[in-house]
Design an enzyme around this catalytic site. Structure first.
Site, short mmCIF file in Angstrom:
data_model
loop_
_atom_site.label_atom_id
_atom_site.label_comp_id
_atom_site.label_asym_id
_atom_site.label_seq_id
_atom_site.Cartn_x
_atom_site.Cartn_y
_atom_site.Cartn_z
N HIS A 154 47.17 48.35 33.35
CA HIS A 154 46.46 47.69 34.36
C HIS A 154 46.57 45.63 33.21
CE1 HIS A 154 43.85 49.01 31.18
NE2 HIS A 154 43.22 47.60 31.28
N HIS A 201 41.11 50.46 37.37
CA HIS A 201 41.39 48.31 38.33
C HIS A 201 42.93 48.41 37.66
CE1 HIS A 201 41.10 49.17 34.01
NE2 HIS A 201 40.45 48.34 33.11
N HIS A 216 45.03 41.00 27.96
CA HIS A 216 45.82 42.40 28.01
C HIS A 216 46.30 42.51 28.46
CE1 HIS A 216 41.66 44.48 29.08
NE2 HIS A 216 42.58 45.12 29.39
N HIS A 248 35.13 52.32 27.16
CA HIS A 248 34.01 50.80 27.65
C HIS A 248 33.24 51.67 29.32
CE1 HIS A 248 37.76 47.92 26.82
NE2 HIS A 248 38.60 48.60 27.63
N TYR A 257 42.18 48.05 21.86
CA TYR A 257 42.52 47.27 21.62
C TYR A 257 43.42 46.75 20.06
CZ TYR A 257 39.61 45.71 25.72
OH TYR A 257 39.25 45.62 27.40
N GLU A 267 46.19 46.60 24.82
CA GLU A 267 45.30 48.02 24.74
C GLU A 267 46.41 49.38 25.25
OE1 GLU A 267 42.67 49.02 28.39
OE2 GLU A 267 41.21 48.95 27.72
#
Ligand code: M3P
Ligand code: FE
Length: 309
Positions: A154, A201, A216, A248, A257, A267
């Site tokens: 993503h 996502h 990112h 997360h 990260y 990431e």
């Protein structure tokens, strides 16, 4: 809905400032496969991606993102998306087949946050070395190296009018509004997470004072143990870490990260939940900003919120 519209973020073009350092970072350390070199560009694919490439690095004098291109299931889908965009007065540019290497025609437009976005349906496929018949489970060429990411996952972008992006992606592009982070008092949206798939996502937007910013590019790993293994490699090669292994709250992904040699954030991401379109939008507010971003120590990071390229 079966995925027959927009499939995934299929290609991101990241600006880098030193070709050889970038080649080493994305190639040797991240483990992407270099598939093409031009004067000012390097093309890479992750090992389990079939298409010719997913990451383009353009050598120039500043970091950031040139464009993000989503792959669409069929060529007819491009016409459909163009008509929808024009219906909302977006200017749509046509890019002929072959202008981008190994790629069919594309349409290009500018997001409300100032980012250049493209759609394409065709790209030459190289495969993942295992073929499509009795394919096995491990790539055949023996060249699984570095962080060993199987695919681009993503992209997170920063800009001002993330509400307009939310509307565009949900209303025109049929994405699901999966999660959001809002200000606890004003209820203003600070980040929105959108999916065109079963992933939590495929793209996300974070509210930022400046448009056209790159937060990112995220590369998939299979599980949290691989994320810890990736941390070993990142440390071994002295890759600057933004946030070490954590999970997360938003998307529930295991994460690290870190920065490429030009300062672009990368990431590695694993294990987010499976998303379905009938699941309600999950909302986090700034009272739980720490847990929303990094659930294992529930501590927000300043650099994470403020460093974009
Ligand atoms: C991710 C992710 C923010 C959270 C970002 C989360 C900006 O990047 O992959 O889940 O609050
Ligand atoms: Fe992410």
């Amino acid at each position: 809905m079966a995925i027959r519209g927009i499939l995934r973020p299929g290609e991101v073009c990241i600006r880098v400032m030193d070709k050889e350092k970038a080649r080493r970072h994305y190639g040797e350390i991240m483990g992407l496969h270099e598939v093409l070199e031009e004067d000012d560009k390097l093309y890479f694919k992750c090992w389990d991606e079939w298409d010719h490439h997913s990451v383009v690095l353009r050598v120039t004098d500043r970091p950031g993102m040139d464009y993000l291109a989503f792959k669409v299931y069929s060529d007819a889908g491009l016409d459909d998306l163009e008509a929808k965009l024009k219906g909302r007065d977006y200017e749509v540019e046509h890019i002929e087949a072959g202008v981008y290497p190994k790629s069919g025609r594309r349409i290009q437009f500018t997001l409300p946050t100032g980012h250049t976005m493209q759609f394409y349906a065709e790209k030459e496929q190289l495969g993942n070395t295992m073929g499509a018949h009795n394919p096995g489970v491990i790539p055949d060429d023996g060249v699984v190296r570095g962080v060993e990411t199987p695919g681009l996952d993503h992209i997170l972008l920063g800009g001002q009018d993330i509400d307009a992006c939310l509307e565009l992606f949900t209303e025109l592009f049929d994405f699901d509004f999966v999660e959001q982070l809002i200000d606890a008092e004003s209820k203003m949206k600070l980040a929105v997470f959108l999916s065109c798939s079963n992933k939590p996502h495929d793209i996300a937007f974070v509210r930022q004072p400046e448009d056209n910013k790159f937060h990112h590019a995220s590369f998939r790993l299979e599980n949290a143990a691989d994320v810890v293994k990736a941390a070993d490699r990142l440390g071994k090669y002295r890759v600057p870490i933004d946030v070490g292994p954590n999970r997360h709250g938003v998307t529930r992904g295991a994460t690290i990260y870190f920065f490429d040699p030009s300062g672009n954030r990368n990431e590695v991401f694993a294990e987010g939940y499976v998303h379905y379109p009938d699941i309600p939008t999950l909302t986090w507010d700034t009272d739980e900003l720490g847990a929303a971003t990094f659930s294992q120590d529930f501590t927000p990071r300043q650099s994470f919120l403020e460093v974009l390229t």
